[in-house]
Design a protein around this motif. Structure first.
Motif, PDB file in Angstrom:
ATOM      1  N   GLY A 123       0.832  -1.189   0.000  1.00 29.09           N
ATOM      2  CA  GLY A 123       0.000   0.000   0.000  1.00 29.09           C
ATOM      3  C   GLY A 123       0.869   1.242   0.000  1.00 29.09           C
ATOM      4  N   ARG A 124       0.272   2.376   0.327  1.00 27.55           N
ATOM      5  CA  ARG A 124       0.993   3.648   0.272  1.00 27.55           C
ATOM      6  C   ARG A 124       2.171   3.665   1.248  1.00 27.55           C
ATOM      7  N   ASP A 125       1.924   3.262   2.497  1.00 23.51           N
ATOM      8  CA  ASP A 125       2.989   3.295   3.495  1.00 23.51           C
ATOM      9  C   ASP A 125       4.110   2.321   3.148  1.00 23.51           C
ATOM     10  N   GLU A 126       3.727   1.143   2.656  1.00 15.69           N
ATOM     11  CA  GLU A 126       4.733   0.142   2.286  1.00 15.69           C
ATOM     12  C   GLU A 126       5.572   0.628   1.114  1.00 15.69           C
ATOM     13  N   ASP A 127       4.917   1.295   0.166  1.00 20.66           N
ATOM     14  CA  ASP A 127       5.633   1.819  -0.994  1.00 20.66           C
ATOM     15  C   ASP A 127       6.640   2.892  -0.566  1.00 20.66           C
ATOM     16  N   ARG A 128       6.280   3.695   0.403  1.00 22.13           N
ATOM     17  CA  ARG A 128       7.182   4.752   0.866  1.00 22.13           C
ATOM     18  C   ARG A 128       8.397   4.180   1.603  1.00 22.13           C
ATOM     19  N   GLN A 129       8.152   3.167   2.441  1.00 22.25           N
ATOM     20  CA  GLN A 129       9.233   2.650   3.286  1.00 22.25           C
ATOM     21  C   GLN A 129       9.966   1.455   2.685  1.00 22.25           C
ATOM     22  N   GLY A 130       9.370   0.834   1.661  1.00 21.20           N
ATOM     23  CA  GLY A 130      10.024  -0.320   1.038  1.00 21.20           C
ATOM     24  C   GLY A 130       9.952  -1.583   1.872  1.00 21.20           C
ATOM     25  N   LYS A 131       8.954  -1.675   2.775  1.00 28.42           N
ATOM     26  CA  LYS A 131       8.768  -2.868   3.607  1.00 28.42           C
ATOM     27  C   LYS A 131       7.293  -3.248   3.622  1.00 28.42           C
ATOM     28  N   PRO A 132       6.992  -4.545   3.726  1.00 31.29           N
ATOM     29  CA  PRO A 132       5.586  -4.960   3.777  1.00 31.29           C
ATOM     30  C   PRO A 132       4.988  -4.762   5.164  1.00 31.29           C
ATOM     31  N   PHE A 133       3.693  -4.476   5.182  1.00 36.12           N
ATOM     32  CA  PHE A 133       2.920  -4.388   6.426  1.00 36.12           C
ATOM     33  C   PHE A 133       3.525  -3.395   7.425  1.00 36.12           C
ATOM     34  N   VAL A 134       3.580  -2.123   7.047  1.00 36.12           N
ATOM     35  CA  VAL A 134       4.098  -1.111   7.969  1.00 36.12           C
ATOM     36  C   VAL A 134       3.065  -0.035   8.286  1.00 36.12           C
ATOM     37  N   GLY A 135       1.906  -0.069   7.651  1.00 38.27           N
ATOM     38  CA  GLY A 135       0.861   0.896   7.946  1.00 38.27           C
ATOM     39  C   GLY A 135      -0.021   0.411   9.089  1.00 38.27           C
ATOM     40  N   ARG A 136      -1.248   0.886   9.125  1.00 39.51           N
ATOM     41  CA  ARG A 136      -2.184   0.473  10.180  1.00 39.51           C
ATOM     42  C   ARG A 136      -2.414  -1.028  10.159  1.00 39.51           C
ATOM     43  N   ALA A 137      -2.520  -1.592   8.962  1.00 39.55           N
ATOM     44  CA  ALA A 137      -2.700  -3.041   8.863  1.00 39.55           C
ATOM     45  C   ALA A 137      -1.485  -3.771   9.397  1.00 39.55           C
ATOM     46  N   GLY A 138      -0.298  -3.225   9.165  1.00 43.60           N
ATOM     47  CA  GLY A 138       0.911  -3.842   9.683  1.00 43.60           C
ATOM     48  C   GLY A 138       0.991  -3.782  11.194  1.00 43.60           C
ATOM     49  N   GLN A 139       0.537  -2.676  11.760  1.00 46.94           N
ATOM     50  CA  GLN A 139       0.521  -2.570  13.217  1.00 46.94           C
ATOM     51  C   GLN A 139      -0.427  -3.589  13.831  1.00 46.94           C
TER      52      GLN A 139
END
Length: 262
Positions: A123-139
């Protein structure tokens, strides 16, 4: 127009007949053998087609169009390590998603961990950081794993079916999944987990060839030669909190499976 002349005519009569026929437009004599004009035209058409298809002098014939899936399979086979696989995916130019993404999202967590989680797409957050599951879903995923004593920092390895974010977070196209699937399969083989957690409908479609996550979730199956359990995507649970009870049951099943495996 074709015609013949009676052999019994005298010279003057024959000449007069010929002049008369020329005035009528009969200017071609009949040959002794029949002429197949349809075959002549077909041959001419074939020659014209061959001339159009042939490259101009000094110009090479165009190369056959590349097959993205075959190219992906060859690139994936050539990767002997996870780092080499990442480089191969970064160099793969057939997937248009790459052109609109900021980063290649390859993995997070511990390579060689017993549990490997396969998500859908960044998603947007993953695309920015280059890692999977780092946005709200990742939390939320981190809290889910922590509830059964797992963490991406110590005991879990995470990747996605697609390494690049689809525009506006749309669902991946079948062609996009097909061309990236060889890389995912090689990724699983190199990471070599004891079991897989297949998160979301798109991941189930890629690895199991089936959809319908509500029906599939919590049912142990096999994917890429190892035990696998489908689960709801954390993003879905954020929209449907009432489904967390089912996910808790799936997490308990995952924990029990880990303890039962040698």
């Amino acid at each position: 127009m074709e015609t013949g002349i009676d052999a019994g005519m005298d010279w003057f009569a024959a000449r007069a007949a010929l002049d008369w026929q020329l005035e009528l437009g009969a200017d071609e004599a009949i040959g002794e053998a029949p002429v197949d004009r349809f075959a002549i035209e077909a041959g001419a058409q074939a020659a014209r087609s061959a001339l159009v298809a042939a490259p101009a002098p000094g110009r090479m014939a165009p190369a056959p169009e590349a097959d993205p899936v075959q190219d992906a399979e060859a690139a994936a086979r050539g990767a002997a390590t996870l780092d080499q696989l990442r480089d191969a995916m970064a160099a793969f130019d057939h997937c248009d998603l790459k052109r609109g993404a900021r980063n290649l999202v390859f993995c997070d967590g511990v390579p060689g961990a017993r549990v490997m989680i396969v998500g859908e797409a960044p998603g947007r957050d993953e695309d920015r950081q280059g890692k999977p599951f780092v946005g709200r879903a990742g939390q939320l995923l981190d809290r889910m794993l922590g509830a059964i004593g797992l963490s991406r920092a110590e005991s879990v390895y995470i990747t996605n079916v697609l390494p690049w974010r689809p525009p506006q977070n749309r669902d991946p196209k079948p062609t996009e999944i097909a061309m990236m699937l060889p890389f995912l399969r090689r990724h699983i083989a190199l990471a070599d987990p004891d079991l897989l957690v297949i998160v979301g409908n798109i991941s189930c479609n890629a690895l199991l060839g089936r959809t319908g996550i509500t029906r599939l979730r919590g049912q142990w199956t096999e994917a890429e030669g190892r035990p696998a359990i489908p689960m709801f995507h954390p993003a879905y649970l954020l929209r449907q909190p009432r489904m967390k009870r089912e996910t808790w049951a799936d997490l308990l099943s995952l924990s029990a499976k880990l303890k039962a495996l040698p």
